[in-house]
Motif scaffolding. Sequence first.
Motif, PDB file in Angstrom:
ATOM      1  N   ASN A  20      51.828  42.011  42.881  1.00 45.12           N
ATOM      2  CA  ASN A  20      51.873  42.181  41.506  1.00 45.12           C
ATOM      3  C   ASN A  20      50.643  42.507  40.896  1.00 45.12           C
ATOM      4  O   ASN A  20      50.570  42.676  39.560  1.00 45.12           O
ATOM      5  N   ASN A  21      49.662  42.531  41.485  1.00 45.91           N
ATOM      6  CA  ASN A  21      48.120  42.639  40.998  1.00 45.91           C
ATOM      7  C   ASN A  21      47.661  44.021  41.306  1.00 45.91           C
ATOM      8  O   ASN A  21      46.735  43.996  42.278  1.00 45.91           O
ATOM      9  N   PRO A  22      47.996  45.079  40.604  1.00 46.95           N
ATOM     10  CA  PRO A  22      47.245  46.359  40.819  1.00 46.95           C
ATOM     11  C   PRO A  22      45.901  46.722  40.481  1.00 46.95           C
ATOM     12  O   PRO A  22      45.492  47.588  40.764  1.00 46.95           O
ATOM     13  N   ALA A  23      45.448  45.663  39.321  1.00 50.42           N
ATOM     14  CA  ALA A  23      44.211  45.924  38.927  1.00 50.42           C
ATOM     15  C   ALA A  23      42.960  46.035  39.918  1.00 50.42           C
ATOM     16  O   ALA A  23      42.083  46.695  39.866  1.00 50.42           O
ATOM     17  N   PRO A  24      42.888  45.020  40.871  1.00 51.96           N
ATOM     18  CA  PRO A  24      41.994  45.004  41.904  1.00 51.96           C
ATOM     19  C   PRO A  24      42.046  46.165  42.876  1.00 51.96           C
ATOM     20  O   PRO A  24      40.957  46.915  43.168  1.00 51.96           O
ATOM     21  N   VAL A  25      43.007  46.736  43.207  1.00 49.96           N
ATOM     22  CA  VAL A  25      43.154  48.229  43.845  1.00 49.96           C
ATOM     23  C   VAL A  25      42.476  49.174  43.300  1.00 49.96           C
ATOM     24  O   VAL A  25      41.666  49.972  43.537  1.00 49.96           O
ATOM     25  N   GLN A 116      29.064  44.670  40.291  1.00 52.55           N
ATOM     26  CA  GLN A 116      28.238  43.621  40.694  1.00 52.55           C
ATOM     27  C   GLN A 116      28.066  42.436  40.003  1.00 52.55           C
ATOM     28  O   GLN A 116      27.802  41.417  40.652  1.00 52.55           O
ATOM     29  N   ARG A 117      28.229  42.459  38.869  1.00 54.70           N
ATOM     30  CA  ARG A 117      28.444  41.005  37.979  1.00 54.70           C
ATOM     31  C   ARG A 117      29.498  40.174  38.419  1.00 54.70           C
ATOM     32  O   ARG A 117      29.620  39.112  38.446  1.00 54.70           O
ATOM     33  N   LYS A 118      30.700  41.074  38.751  1.00 54.11           N
ATOM     34  CA  LYS A 118      31.892  40.301  39.151  1.00 54.11           C
ATOM     35  C   LYS A 118      31.794  39.816  40.564  1.00 54.11           C
ATOM     36  O   LYS A 118      32.171  38.536  40.667  1.00 54.11           O
ATOM     37  N   THR A 119      31.178  40.209  41.411  1.00 54.63           N
ATOM     38  CA  THR A 119      30.844  39.703  42.808  1.00 54.63           C
ATOM     39  C   THR A 119      29.834  38.790  42.917  1.00 54.63           C
ATOM     40  O   THR A 119      29.719  38.090  43.587  1.00 54.63           O
ATOM     41  N   GLY A 120      28.844  38.730  41.682  1.00 58.02           N
ATOM     42  CA  GLY A 120      27.709  37.686  41.598  1.00 58.02           C
ATOM     43  C   GLY A 120      26.788  38.119  42.611  1.00 58.02           C
ATOM     44  O   GLY A 120      25.810  37.089  42.883  1.00 58.02           O
TER      45      GLY A 120
END
Length: 136
Positions: A20-25, A116-120
């Motif tokens: 149900n989470n297509p945003a990361p793809v 880059q900010r999301k992955t840290g």
Amino acid sequence: MESSETPTPGQPDSGQPEGNNPAPVQHSRLVRYARPALITGAVVAVVCLVLLVIIFLLDSFNATVYSVGGKNISDATEEARQIRDLYLGARIGGIVVLIVSVLAAAAAAVVLVRDQRKTGDSDGGEDLGFDDLAGS
């Protein structure tokens, strides 16, 4: 031999659909194409800038040669208008492509910075010393 670990659906390499989470793809697809888009946009922008400088120099040269005989490039004559409009299409095309390439490069940079900010990962990888790089 198979691994005993059971991949979860949220892992990118699990081979299972995201559910149900297509945003990361969608986000990972953007990141995959962001770096080539950034490089391409930057290269095209530099080429367009060089093209525009060359066109400016050619226009200046033509105006100088035309005005040597005592004529003015700003005159309302047909010959002066033709000289002014000689590189008009290339100038407009160069400006349009320059704007599009800068916007594409900026969008790609924003996607890369957000990822880059999301992955840290602030520096993009592990720290290597001189000995590691030299192969010693």
